[in-house]
Design an enzyme around this catalytic site. Sequence first.
Site, PDB file in Angstrom:
ATOM      1  N   ASP A 153     -58.362 -10.850  -7.534  1.00 18.26           N
ATOM      2  CA  ASP A 153     -58.109 -10.206  -6.250  1.00 18.26           C
ATOM      3  C   ASP A 153     -57.475 -11.294  -5.397  1.00 18.26           C
ATOM      4  O   ASP A 153     -58.165 -12.219  -4.951  1.00 18.26           O
ATOM      5  CB  ASP A 153     -59.416  -9.714  -5.621  1.00 18.26           C
ATOM      6  CG  ASP A 153     -59.182  -8.987  -4.303  1.00 18.26           C
ATOM      7  OD1 ASP A 153     -58.189  -9.312  -3.621  1.00 18.26           O
ATOM      8  OD2 ASP A 153     -59.974  -8.102  -3.939  1.00 18.26           O
ATOM      9  N   HIS A 154     -56.161 -11.194  -5.172  1.00 18.43           N
ATOM     10  CA  HIS A 154     -55.465 -12.349  -4.597  1.00 18.43           C
ATOM     11  C   HIS A 154     -55.935 -12.683  -3.182  1.00 18.43           C
ATOM     12  O   HIS A 154     -55.715 -13.775  -2.691  1.00 18.43           O
ATOM     13  CB  HIS A 154     -53.946 -12.176  -4.653  1.00 18.43           C
ATOM     14  CG  HIS A 154     -53.414 -11.114  -3.756  1.00 18.43           C
ATOM     15  ND1 HIS A 154     -53.120  -9.861  -4.201  1.00 18.43           N
ATOM     16  CD2 HIS A 154     -53.130 -11.121  -2.447  1.00 18.43           C
ATOM     17  CE1 HIS A 154     -52.683  -9.143  -3.193  1.00 18.43           C
ATOM     18  NE2 HIS A 154     -52.676  -9.881  -2.111  1.00 18.43           N
ATOM     19  N   HIS A 166     -59.643  -5.619  -1.505  1.00 20.13           N
ATOM     20  CA  HIS A 166     -59.497  -6.716  -0.539  1.00 20.13           C
ATOM     21  C   HIS A 166     -60.496  -6.633   0.617  1.00 20.13           C
ATOM     22  O   HIS A 166     -61.179  -7.605   0.941  1.00 20.13           O
ATOM     23  CB  HIS A 166     -58.087  -6.724   0.055  1.00 20.13           C
ATOM     24  CG  HIS A 166     -56.995  -6.743  -0.966  1.00 20.13           C
ATOM     25  ND1 HIS A 166     -57.131  -7.414  -2.159  1.00 20.13           N
ATOM     26  CD2 HIS A 166     -55.751  -6.207  -0.975  1.00 20.13           C
ATOM     27  CE1 HIS A 166     -56.012  -7.266  -2.859  1.00 20.13           C
ATOM     28  NE2 HIS A 166     -55.166  -6.538  -2.165  1.00 20.13           N
TER      29      HIS A 166
END
Lengths: 435, 507
Positions: B194-195, B257
């Site tokens: 999950d960047h 996010h």
Amino acid sequence: MSPQLTLQTPLQLPPSEIPTYLDQLWSHDERGSKGANTFCLIIWQPAWIEQKLVKTGKISGPIVGNQRIDLIEAARKIVLEGDLPNCTSPFDFRVQSSIQSKDLIQNVEDLRGQHIDTSISNLQPRRLITIAPTIEKENSLETLVAAYCPLPEEGGGKTTCGDVVVLRGNKTAINDGLEIVETLVPDELPSWLWWNGRIDEAPEFLDTLALPNRRLIIDTALGEPKDCLNLLFQRIKSGQAVNDLNWLRLRGWRETLAMVFDPLQRRNALDNLEKIDIDIEGNQSVQGLFLAAWLADRLNWRLNSCISSEKEHIEVDFIRPDKKLVTVCLTSLPIGKPSINPGQIVGLRLIAKDKSKPKNDICVILASESGECMRLEAGGMARMELIEQVVPIQKSSLENDVARLLSSSRGNTSPLLASATPIAKEILNLVNQYI
Amino acid sequence: MSMTVTNPLRVGLRQERVVPPQCLVIFGASGDLTHRKLVPALFELFKQRRLPSEFAILGCARRPWTDEIFKTKMEEGLSSQIKESPKEWELFSQNLFYEPVDLQQPDHLVKLGERLEIIDKSRATHGNRTFYLSVSPKFYGSGCRALAAAGLLKDPKRSRVVIEKPFGRDFNSAQSLNSLVQGCAQESQIFRIDHYLGKETVQNILVLRFANTIFEPIWNRNYISSVQITSSETVGVEDRAGYYESSGALRDMVQNHLTQMLALTAMEPPGHFDPEAIRNEKAKVLQAAKLANEEKPWECCVRGQYSKGGSKDDPLLGYREEPGVNSNSTTETYVAMKLFIDNWRWQGVPFYVRTGKRLPKRLSEVVLTFREAPVHLFDAAGGCPTSNQLILRIQPNEGAEFSFEVKSPGSGMRSRPVNMEFSYDESFGEPSDEGYVRLLADAMLGDPTLFTRSDEVEAAWRLYTPLLEIIEDSPWELPVYQYESRTWGPTESDLLIGKDQLLWRRP
């Protein structure tokens, strides 16, 4: 965290049988494991002072090779009782010569190489090869071998096993045994040499063990500054990966100094530095030279001349990119209870003056204790903006520092160290020529 | 003399971990993500000297490219970075290789295994491999199965798989995918990326909370009255209509996010900084989270969709007019909701979460609003005293801000709010790395701290299940309200928070 001991009593074998024994040890593993796929660490572990203190009954054994509290305290006592200056570091080679050693206790347990600090065993080294020279002249070569499995304190079952090999004996015996070391280093794994002694104490052994493709860990606080810098310079120049614990210990100073100049409004002051004062403990100047060299490298200064050179004080100047001069003074201070590492920096003062805007003049003082701050405050600093910080003294042990290198750098020479070393060497050469 | 732009004393001071000898295998190497994010991140790691000399990147995709074509494609994709560091690129590009692979073809996997053996020998990568699945989500399961069948995941210490989002479409599909993937490899080998977790400021939530003694004692229901988590984008759907139509803002942003930001903000302190300890606490807090009204989810959630807007000179299309979007689409591009966390620390504290496209500003932030002072001793310049707020700015202008009341100058005793600010750029004199730089390095180092574990993913999907069920089964109960492009979402979202006598923060 307590150190890890080998799980089995080390087996004493003739040197020639060790490679075969180790091969069998791993091929007999039920799962076909060949041990940890990590690295091999060779340690030059003389522990001269510890050997003498234990064998003269000044501290209790066994000899382990780690920097423990009773050892440090006993060494400090030798400094006070002997005829040594108070600022002598407890691991200074002069401490060793001051220990009276007429009747050495025999049969002291020597666990060097079997007593692995947790910070290192946590990295699961595949093979630890300890070269343990003894102070007795008549000791012949003993070679010991054992498998070990670090026990993870948090559980987790990630244990991967390795083995330890110890070569123990007097210097002649060690010299005879050194030839097996290369046969014991697994070809497929990175190998490191941790030279845990004075850089100039056994150059022939260092040359034999520090092969060009081996990652080297040294401590330039141990040895004559000239010898230390020469060795460091030569090895880096040859392309060898070199890691210096003395440089590593400088990081708190470099980090704090960088932090001072992080705010944009202070950034200009770096272009206007005029005077740098670096105070060190005792006479081992390498760390102080490193700091001066790092600043010179980062700020593009060129070494110009030596202004004065005395035993306790050297002064050189550099030319800034705008052709103006910066003076750098390195002063040795007689600290009462010095750090265990010789030549540690205790204070740093930077003065930057902006002729066109005097209100921008600043004085930055970093010190390891507030008393040193007050010392450096002298000399009309009140007119300038004064920034003071106390740089925390590192609590990290030698073994922790080594573990940090083993786990983080993968052996590459720090580019900052590579750039600072030639400048530090050049400063020292210039100072020596001046004398 | 000109101002020194970067702090020259800061250069090279970061203590970074170096990746062990490694071959990184990227599936979907011909896709956008590889040249836009992955290879630039790896190039950055190379420039920071954090990649060992024993390193290789093997691009894999169905296209019949060669090593040279792959290098050229990457060169085209990274042209601006290469212009700044041509020598470094010259060295870095020697690590780039390509193998045509269709993950559905077993013989391709055999060839891949052979190629990896060759690379292991020529680049001394010691059999350490990280497989990055930058492919369509529908191939995650079959991709893992193919790798396992080819024996490429059998050594849990030397091989790992990185999987991009989205991980499933709902709780059931995430659970099935987890069980499929866990059948191919151990959980310790699976890195769900999950960047957002790669962002310095997201990680800073942990440091701010657990490295400072002043925050933790007040980080609870006794002192905090509400929490707002916002992630807004100015852009529309762009060229992602195909994917976005079937996902929407809830799946695209909230489930991953925003939920990760929520978990880091609300989790209990871990016993130590250990990947499993942190992920345990995150999973626990997500398991304790629930919609404010699970019986009537429509009362605690608002969906919206952007309509046309902009100006005469710069008109903006509405979502339904965008290319590739169904003209009757009911996909939400905006979602706002109210959550509670059922535990001792947060009982009764509302967490408001919102995200949307085509909003006026691009930003992500967490805002903690503190309770009012029990007695108002002073007149407030603005009429009533403003509650203290701690704002954690994730992007842009990464940093933190604390607003509090001070005496307004003058002879009276009137108070007014002021801000105390911390900015990453100003304080550290060097820009933060892209999220992928950190995450790729961590995956190759085998450090899962910043990756989501299976139970976290499932807990996050479970949290939004009541909403997803309504969207599937009775969408009229959760209508999609239109909002003009470049406004802060539909009016209904203001009403949602207004019911609690609160306002959304207007950053």
